[in-house]
Design a protein around this motif. Structure first.
Motif, PDB file in Angstrom:
ATOM      1  N   PRO A 138      24.784  28.500 107.960  1.00  0.00           N
ATOM      2  CA  PRO A 138      23.329  28.231 107.900  1.00  0.00           C
ATOM      3  C   PRO A 138      22.547  28.796 109.075  1.00  0.00           C
ATOM      4  CG  PRO A 138      24.548  26.271 107.248  1.00  0.00           C
ATOM      5  CD  PRO A 138      25.562  27.266 107.718  1.00  0.00           C
ATOM      6  N   MET A 139      23.151  28.815 110.269  1.00  0.00           N
ATOM      7  CA  MET A 139      22.451  29.337 111.436  1.00  0.00           C
ATOM      8  C   MET A 139      22.032  30.787 111.216  1.00  0.00           C
ATOM      9  SD  MET A 139      23.610  29.520 115.429  1.00  0.00           S
ATOM     10  CE  MET A 139      24.790  30.861 115.256  1.00  0.00           C
ATOM     11  N   TYR A 140      22.907  31.593 110.637  1.00  0.00           N
ATOM     12  CA  TYR A 140      22.600  32.999 110.389  1.00  0.00           C
ATOM     13  C   TYR A 140      21.725  33.172 109.149  1.00  0.00           C
ATOM     14  CZ  TYR A 140      26.053  33.628 113.986  1.00  0.00           C
ATOM     15  OH  TYR A 140      26.729  33.556 115.183  1.00  0.00           O
ATOM     16  N   TYR A 141      21.818  32.229 108.235  1.00  0.00           N
ATOM     17  CA  TYR A 141      20.926  32.221 107.073  1.00  0.00           C
ATOM     18  C   TYR A 141      19.481  32.066 107.546  1.00  0.00           C
ATOM     19  CZ  TYR A 141      18.907  30.670 102.599  1.00  0.00           C
ATOM     20  OH  TYR A 141      18.141  30.540 101.468  1.00  0.00           O
ATOM     21  N   PHE A 142      19.257  31.153 108.495  1.00  0.00           N
ATOM     22  CA  PHE A 142      17.918  30.953 109.057  1.00  0.00           C
ATOM     23  C   PHE A 142      17.515  32.115 109.971  1.00  0.00           C
ATOM     24  CE2 PHE A 142      18.984  26.237 108.556  1.00  0.00           C
ATOM     25  CZ  PHE A 142      18.311  26.147 107.347  1.00  0.00           C
ATOM     26  N   LEU A 143      18.481  32.669 110.701  1.00  0.00           N
ATOM     27  CA  LEU A 143      18.193  33.819 111.565  1.00  0.00           C
ATOM     28  C   LEU A 143      17.732  35.012 110.730  1.00  0.00           C
ATOM     29  CD1 LEU A 143      18.168  35.194 114.327  1.00  0.00           C
ATOM     30  CD2 LEU A 143      20.624  35.643 114.056  1.00  0.00           C
ATOM     31  N   PHE A 144      18.300  35.161 109.534  1.00  0.00           N
ATOM     32  CA  PHE A 144      17.890  36.212 108.601  1.00  0.00           C
ATOM     33  C   PHE A 144      16.387  36.107 108.315  1.00  0.00           C
ATOM     34  CE2 PHE A 144      16.868  37.391 104.238  1.00  0.00           C
ATOM     35  CZ  PHE A 144      17.420  38.655 104.117  1.00  0.00           C
ATOM     36  N   TYR A 145      15.929  34.897 108.027  1.00  0.00           N
ATOM     37  CA  TYR A 145      14.511  34.704 107.703  1.00  0.00           C
ATOM     38  C   TYR A 145      13.632  34.766 108.945  1.00  0.00           C
ATOM     39  CZ  TYR A 145      15.589  33.734 102.870  1.00  0.00           C
ATOM     40  OH  TYR A 145      16.001  33.872 101.562  1.00  0.00           O
ATOM     41  N   LEU A 146      14.166  34.385 110.099  1.00  0.00           N
ATOM     42  CA  LEU A 146      13.403  34.519 111.340  1.00  0.00           C
ATOM     43  C   LEU A 146      13.145  35.990 111.638  1.00  0.00           C
ATOM     44  CD1 LEU A 146      12.190  33.109 113.878  1.00  0.00           C
ATOM     45  CD2 LEU A 146      14.394  33.523 114.992  1.00  0.00           C
ATOM     46  N   HIS A 202      29.664  15.668 109.118  1.00  0.00           N
ATOM     47  CA  HIS A 202      28.770  15.673 107.957  1.00  0.00           C
ATOM     48  C   HIS A 202      28.062  17.012 107.775  1.00  0.00           C
ATOM     49  CE1 HIS A 202      29.334  11.346 107.638  1.00  0.00           C
ATOM     50  NE2 HIS A 202      29.071  11.238 108.928  1.00  0.00           N
ATOM     51  N   TYR A 203      28.319  17.957 108.679  1.00  0.00           N
ATOM     52  CA  TYR A 203      27.595  19.233 108.668  1.00  0.00           C
ATOM     53  C   TYR A 203      27.701  19.990 107.339  1.00  0.00           C
ATOM     54  CZ  TYR A 203      26.017  23.871 110.118  1.00  0.00           C
ATOM     55  OH  TYR A 203      25.356  25.062 110.205  1.00  0.00           O
ATOM     56  N   PRO A 204      28.916  20.182 106.764  1.00  0.00           N
ATOM     57  CA  PRO A 204      29.003  20.945 105.505  1.00  0.00           C
ATOM     58  C   PRO A 204      28.211  20.315 104.363  1.00  0.00           C
ATOM     59  CG  PRO A 204      31.169  20.699 106.498  1.00  0.00           C
ATOM     60  CD  PRO A 204      30.257  19.788 107.249  1.00  0.00           C
ATOM     61  N   ALA A 205      28.170  18.966 104.326  1.00  0.00           N
ATOM     62  CA  ALA A 205      27.461  18.286 103.240  1.00  0.00           C
ATOM     63  C   ALA A 205      25.943  18.349 103.451  1.00  0.00           C
ATOM     64  CB  ALA A 205      27.910  16.832 103.145  1.00  0.00           C
ATOM     65  N   ILE A 206      25.511  18.136 104.708  1.00  0.00           N
ATOM     66  CA  ILE A 206      24.071  18.115 104.991  1.00  0.00           C
ATOM     67  C   ILE A 206      23.465  19.513 104.895  1.00  0.00           C
ATOM     68  CG2 ILE A 206      22.312  17.625 106.741  1.00  0.00           C
ATOM     69  CD1 ILE A 206      24.159  15.431 107.808  1.00  0.00           C
ATOM     70  N   MET A 207      24.144  20.497 105.490  1.00  0.00           N
ATOM     71  CA  MET A 207      23.602  21.860 105.540  1.00  0.00           C
ATOM     72  C   MET A 207      24.275  22.761 104.503  1.00  0.00           C
ATOM     73  SD  MET A 207      21.285  21.460 107.729  1.00  0.00           S
ATOM     74  CE  MET A 207      20.719  23.145 107.846  1.00  0.00           C
ATOM     75  N   SER A 208      24.307  22.312 103.263  1.00  0.00           N
ATOM     76  CA  SER A 208      24.845  23.144 102.187  1.00  0.00           C
ATOM     77  C   SER A 208      23.875  24.281 101.896  1.00  0.00           C
ATOM     78  CB  SER A 208      25.056  22.305 100.926  1.00  0.00           C
ATOM     79  OG  SER A 208      23.809  21.833 100.443  1.00  0.00           O
ATOM     80  N   ARG A 209      24.344  25.299 101.190  1.00  0.00           N
ATOM     81  CA  ARG A 209      23.484  26.444 100.873  1.00  0.00           C
ATOM     82  C   ARG A 209      22.273  26.016 100.034  1.00  0.00           C
ATOM     83  NH1 ARG A 209      23.572  31.959 101.472  1.00  0.00           N
ATOM     84  NH2 ARG A 209      24.710  31.273 103.332  1.00  0.00           N
ATOM     85  N   ARG A 210      22.492  25.052  99.147  1.00  0.00           N
ATOM     86  CA  ARG A 210      21.381  24.561  98.319  1.00  0.00           C
ATOM     87  C   ARG A 210      20.306  23.909  99.189  1.00  0.00           C
ATOM     88  NH1 ARG A 210      20.340  19.645  95.825  1.00  0.00           N
ATOM     89  NH2 ARG A 210      18.994  19.766  93.974  1.00  0.00           N
ATOM     90  N   VAL A 211      20.723  23.091 100.147  1.00  0.00           N
ATOM     91  CA  VAL A 211      19.772  22.433 101.053  1.00  0.00           C
ATOM     92  C   VAL A 211      19.035  23.471 101.899  1.00  0.00           C
ATOM     93  CG1 VAL A 211      19.579  20.901 103.066  1.00  0.00           C
ATOM     94  CG2 VAL A 211      21.041  20.250 101.146  1.00  0.00           C
ATOM     95  N   CYS A 212      19.755  24.455 102.408  1.00  0.00           N
ATOM     96  CA  CYS A 212      19.144  25.511 103.225  1.00  0.00           C
ATOM     97  C   CYS A 212      18.097  26.291 102.434  1.00  0.00           C
ATOM     98  CB  CYS A 212      20.219  26.465 103.747  1.00  0.00           C
ATOM     99  SG  CYS A 212      21.319  25.714 104.967  1.00  0.00           S
ATOM    100  N   THR A 213      18.417  26.581 101.175  1.00  0.00           N
ATOM    101  CA  THR A 213      17.468  27.309 100.318  1.00  0.00           C
ATOM    102  C   THR A 213      16.204  26.492 100.088  1.00  0.00           C
ATOM    103  OG1 THR A 213      19.320  28.412  99.190  1.00  0.00           O
ATOM    104  CG2 THR A 213      17.184  28.443  98.073  1.00  0.00           C
ATOM    105  N   PHE A 264      17.163  22.088 113.820  1.00  0.00           N
ATOM    106  CA  PHE A 264      17.763  21.033 112.998  1.00  0.00           C
ATOM    107  C   PHE A 264      19.214  21.365 112.654  1.00  0.00           C
ATOM    108  CE2 PHE A 264      18.614  19.324 108.665  1.00  0.00           C
ATOM    109  CZ  PHE A 264      18.620  17.976 109.002  1.00  0.00           C
ATOM    110  N   ASP A 265      19.441  22.631 112.335  1.00  0.00           N
ATOM    111  CA  ASP A 265      20.811  23.085 112.036  1.00  0.00           C
ATOM    112  C   ASP A 265      21.739  22.875 113.226  1.00  0.00           C
ATOM    113  OD1 ASP A 265      22.891  24.793 110.596  1.00  0.00           O
ATOM    114  OD2 ASP A 265      22.531  25.979 112.407  1.00  0.00           O
ATOM    115  N   ARG A 266      21.284  23.229 114.428  1.00  0.00           N
ATOM    116  CA  ARG A 266      22.101  23.041 115.640  1.00  0.00           C
ATOM    117  C   ARG A 266      22.318  21.553 115.932  1.00  0.00           C
ATOM    118  NH1 ARG A 266      25.544  25.894 116.011  1.00  0.00           N
ATOM    119  NH2 ARG A 266      24.999  26.039 113.820  1.00  0.00           N
ATOM    120  N   TYR A 267      21.302  20.747 115.663  1.00  0.00           N
ATOM    121  CA  TYR A 267      21.440  19.297 115.884  1.00  0.00           C
ATOM    122  C   TYR A 267      22.544  18.724 114.993  1.00  0.00           C
ATOM    123  CZ  TYR A 267      20.519  14.313 115.465  1.00  0.00           C
ATOM    124  OH  TYR A 267      20.672  12.945 115.411  1.00  0.00           O
ATOM    125  N   VAL A 268      22.507  19.075 113.705  1.00  0.00           N
ATOM    126  CA  VAL A 268      23.508  18.559 112.758  1.00  0.00           C
ATOM    127  C   VAL A 268      24.893  19.096 113.122  1.00  0.00           C
ATOM    128  CG1 VAL A 268      24.231  18.471 110.341  1.00  0.00           C
ATOM    129  CG2 VAL A 268      21.803  18.320 110.912  1.00  0.00           C
TER     130      VAL A 268
END
Length: 310
Positions: A56-64, A129-140, A118-122
């Motif tokens: 997820p960190m790189y998923y968000f970096l992509f959009y940044l 709980h990181y994989p469940a909270i920051m799933s690809r669906r949630v990130c999208t 938020f991603d770094r906090y989780v």
């Protein structure tokens, strides 16, 4: 666009009126803009092509990086072209379009920075709980909400801009169209609109900065319970994020959270967050991130190998 005035175009005074300095502005900001676009698009291509950068960190970096490229493009090309022009005219509609683009991609960058925090906090405080909270669906979903939030914010800015009547001077003492310099030209009492500007853009900048700094303080405090290696890796990532937050939000807060007054340094401060920050972000995220650097090396090694085989 409906215009509530008799002005059909504005004249951007730019950073300087000195012909020699304008040539220096052209060279300097052409290099900055080229570096911004190349650097951010390189990150976009690397993350999109690499299997190792799927978190997820790189998923968000992509959009940044995408937002950085567009944010810089909303102001830098006109600044570069105008530095070679004698009359730097911009039509009313082009000016309103620039206001929209500037705030849309600027707000997108703000919201993505919050998502990265938020991603770094989780990841650091709730690792199990990181994989469940920051799933690809949630990130999208979070990114879609960021796009929607940016659109709502920029529409609010356009509504404020369209309410301004212009019937006198059309010289904008800036290198781009934004609400602050436009307020100076309006043929009306702009106290209420400036109040709305501060409560919108100013509140977003200040509250986002406070939220981000609190979140990183909590993250750094929680690192005490991690191993030395885990602390080092997390600290490196968080330090990069904190640097970006400070250099982006510092100028934004200075511009948008004050009464309708102007200072000689306003244009240079605006340059710092509209052109400087998008240029620095790729350097900060690549030079301080071994995973991104390794992925870039692999990507270019594959490209060079495949090209040599042909």
């Amino acid at each position: 666009m409906q215009q509530n005035n008799s002005t059909t175009e504005f004249i951007l005074l730019g950073l300087t009126q000195d012909p020699m300095k304008k040539k220096m502005v052209f060279v300097m900001f052409f290099i900055f803009y080229l570096g911004t676009v190349v650097g951010n698009l390189l990150i976009v291509v690397t993350i999109k092509s690499s299997r190792t950068l799927g978190s997820p960190m790189y998923y968000f970096l992509f959009y940044l990086s995408l937002a950085d490229s567009c944010f810089s493009t909303s102001t830098a090309p006109r600044l570069i072209v105008d530095s070679l022009s004698a009359k730097n005219a911009i039509t009313y509609n082009e000016c309103m379009t620039q206001v929209f683009a500037l705030h849309f991609f600027g707000c997108m960058e703000v919201l993505v920075l919050i998502l990265m925090a938020f991603d770094r906090y989780v990841a650091i405080c709730k690792p199990l709980h990181y994989p469940a909270i920051m799933s690809r669906r949630v990130c999208t979903i979070l990114i879609v909400l960021a796009w929607i939030g940016s659109f709502i914010h920029s529409i609010a800015q356009i509504i404020l801009a369209l309410r301004l009547p212009f019937c006198g001077p059309n010289l904008i003492d800036h290198y781009c169209c934004d609400l602050q310099p436009l307020l100076k030209l309006a043929c009306m009492d702009t106290y209420v609109i400036n109040l709305l500007l501060v409560s919108n853009s100013g509140a977003i900048c200040l509250s986002s900065f406070v939220i981000l700094m609190i979140s990183y303080i909590v993250i750094l405090h929680s690192l005490r319970n991690h191993s030395a290696e885990g602390r080092k890796k997390a600290l490196s990532t968080c330090t990069s994020h904190i640097i970006v937050v400070i250099i982006f939000f510092g100028p934004c807060i200075f511009i948008y959270t004050r009464p309708p007054t102007t200072f000689p340094m306003d244009k240079m401060v605006a340059v710092f967050y509209t052109i400087g920050t998008p240029f620095l972000n790729p350097l900060i995220y690549t030079l301080r991130n071994a995973e991104v650097k390794n992925a870039m090396r692999k990507l270019w090694h594959i490209k060079i190998t495949s090209a040599s085989r042909r």
